[in-house]
Design an enzyme around this catalytic site. Structure first.
Site, PDB file in Angstrom:
ATOM      1  N   GLU A   1      -4.778  -7.799  14.759  1.00 34.38           N
ATOM      2  CA  GLU A   1      -5.651  -7.828  15.931  1.00 34.38           C
ATOM      3  C   GLU A   1      -4.963  -7.404  17.230  1.00 34.38           C
ATOM      4  OE1 GLU A   1      -7.636 -11.622  16.192  1.00 34.38           O
ATOM      5  OE2 GLU A   1      -8.620 -11.371  14.258  1.00 34.38           O
TER       6      GLU A   1
ATOM      7  N   GLU B   1      -9.879 -11.462   7.413  1.00 35.24           N
ATOM      8  CA  GLU B   1     -10.199 -12.797   7.947  1.00 35.24           C
ATOM      9  C   GLU B   1     -11.699 -12.917   8.125  1.00 35.24           C
ATOM     10  OE1 GLU B   1      -8.306 -14.109  11.626  1.00 35.24           O
ATOM     11  OE2 GLU B   1      -6.406 -13.263  10.945  1.00 35.24           O
TER      12      GLU B   1
HETATM   13  C1  FCB Z   1      -8.420 -14.666  14.747  1.00 35.63           C
HETATM   14  C2  FCB Z   1      -6.932 -14.831  14.562  1.00 35.63           C
HETATM   15  C3  FCB Z   1      -6.541 -15.996  13.726  1.00 35.63           C
HETATM   16  C4  FCB Z   1      -7.422 -17.211  13.955  1.00 35.63           C
HETATM   17  C5  FCB Z   1      -8.884 -16.841  13.937  1.00 35.63           C
HETATM   18  C6  FCB Z   1      -9.829 -17.996  14.147  1.00 35.63           C
HETATM   19  O1  FCB Z   1      -8.679 -13.944  15.905  1.00 35.63           O
HETATM   20  O2  FCB Z   1      -6.389 -13.681  13.962  1.00 35.63           O
HETATM   21  O3  FCB Z   1      -5.182 -16.256  13.961  1.00 35.63           O
HETATM   22  O4  FCB Z   1      -7.032 -17.874  15.078  1.00 35.63           O
HETATM   23  O5  FCB Z   1      -9.138 -15.864  14.895  1.00 35.63           O
END
Ligand code: FCB
Length: 447
Positions: A172, A356
């Site tokens: 990110e 994620e």
């Molecule tokens: C993302 C992050 C991760 C976590 C989630 C909820 O942006 O990559 O580390 O904090 O959000």
């Protein structure tokens, strides 16, 4: 417990579809002063009053530094194929320029522990924990940091090689650059548009510079990058709202994805804000636009936007919509739309892994159990959204739940719980939640 992913679902039928759980070093490891680790920008940020909720810090987190074997057993017992973790640059680097072998040993043991358990290691090299000594030299505003990242990537991949099957350079970069240098919400806490864009460029450059070295040391691994997306939808059908949403996507999504896939920053952003554009050297864009074996997509929610008074767009909070405990709207259709949209826009779109996805659901332990129904519903809906994108022709090869266990949620401290497994930070007892048991049942019944 009902298995609400449809029986014919591609996710369950394809036995090469990878199901994983994700974590990140600073969020779980604790032991911030052990093993030769140097301070990171997040240690500094946590120590700055008012930056992190409750004054929480990276200690004790989940004490994973000491409990990693138990945590790997947990991943195995839940039936996951893969573990996405991150490597802490501050455990490897030192201010004098030498490399901390203790840090490399720790990750080597972790990777070997995964392989012994037949779990696929997916490593991210940078999940936001920049060594503080590099920030003291300008951090991601200083072009030299991109070269320092390359040296670090060289050390890690030289040691771990192909034992790691998937390497992501960055997690990110939008958050590192924009939350960290443009909006002041994350470490190091700077607030300046131009600095945000300059940091973005140096992060992408770091990615591009490191890739060939990583490939050399780990030719059998897949190499990629992980980006986050919060797609914008217009508040109304008005041309002004539609334009605000489209511009928001150019700035927040395509400013990061497009240079990787085409070697150019989006014209819409360059034309609207020439004063914010980063300083680029000749050849930078070719370095950034190298071949990617995969793109990691992190998705949580969408934004609903309209033009701002002084800004190009502003998010407006929707009334009466479903939200997770952190307040993010639950809108799974945006995940399908996003993935299908990428396929339409980018000819060179690589295979995608959802790296994620997950929900904050702060349900407590009651009689030894956690009934995290909100999270369970969230996962079911989003797995369906992924399945729909596959059915629409997008090449998606895996899905990692965020997160294996409750952990340090950045500026929110320990107040938000994203884990499949509950963590009691006092006792370090881990309790798998209802959602974890659901995943386990689903994964064990795969054909
Ligand atoms: C993302 C992050 C991760 C976590 C989630 C909820 O942006 O990559 O580390 O904090 O959000």
């Amino acid at each position: 417990m009902s298995n609400s992913i449809p029986k014919g679902s591609t996710l369950l039928r394809r036995n090469d579809f990878l199901f994983g759980v994700a974590t990140a070093s600073f969020q779980i490891e604790g032991a911030t002063d052990l093993g030769g680790r140097v301070p990171s920008i997040w240690d500094t940020f946590c120590a700055t009053p008012g930056k992190v909720l409750g004054g929480d810090t990276g200690m004790p987190a989940c004490d994973h530094f000491h409990r990693w074997q138990q945590d790997l057993d947990l991943i195995k017992s839940l039936g996951f194929d893969a573990y996405r973790f991150s490597i802490a640059w501050p455990r490897i680097a030192s201010e004098s320029g030498g490399w901390n072998q203790q840090g490399l040993d720790f990750y080597e043991r972790l990777v070997d522990g995964l392989l012994e358990r037949d779990i696929v290691p997916m490593a991210t090299l940078y999940h936001w924990d920049l060594p503080q000594f590099l920030e003291d030299r300008g951090g991601w505003i200083n072009r030299d940091t991109s070269y320092r990242f390359t040296d670090y990537a060289d050390q890690v991949t030289r040691r771990l090689g192909d034992r790691v099957r998937y390497y992501a350079t960055l997690n990110e970069p939008w958050c590192s650059a924009f939350l960290g240098y443009r909006l002041g919400i994350h470490a190091p806490g700077l607030k300046d548009h131009q600095l945000g864009f300059q940091a973005a460029h140096h992060l992408l450059l770091a990615h591009g510079l490191a890739l060939p070295i990583m490939r050399e040391h780990a030719p059998g691994a897949q190499h990629g990058i992980v980006l986050n997306f919060t797609p914008a939808y217009p508040a109304t059908e008005s041309a002004a709202d539609v334009d605000a949403a489209s511009y928001s996507d150019e700035e927040n999504s395509h400013f990061f994805l497009q240079p990787l896939l085409t070697g150019q920053y989006p014209a819409a952003v360059q034309e609207r804000h020439p004063e914010w554009m980063p300083r680029c050297y000749p050849g930078d864009m070719e370095i950034i636009a190298q071949h990617l074996d995969f793109l990691g997509v992190n998705f949580y929610t969408r934004a609903v936007v309209e033009p701002g008074i002084t800004e190009d767009y502003q998010s407006i909070k929707q009334a009466d919509v479903a939200r997770t405990d952190i307040g993010w709207e639950i809108y799974p259709q945006a995940l399908t739309d996003l993935l299908v949209g990428f396929k339409e826009r980018y000819k060179r779109l690589p295979p995608i892994y959802i790296t994620e996805n997950g929900a904050a659901d702060n349900s407590p332990v009651v009689d030894g159990e956690v009934s995290d129904r909100l999270r369970l519903n969230y996962y079911q809906q989003h797995l369906q959204a992924v399945d729909n994108a596959i059915a629409a022709g997008v090449d998606i090869r895996g899905y990692c739940a965020w997160s294996l266990m409750d952990n340090f949620e950045w500026a929110e401290g320990y107040s938000q719980r994203f884990g499949l497994v509950h963590v009691d930070y006092e006792t370090q007892v881990r309790t798998p939640k209802m959602s974890a048991n659901w995943f386990r049942d689903m994964l064990y019944t795969r054909s």
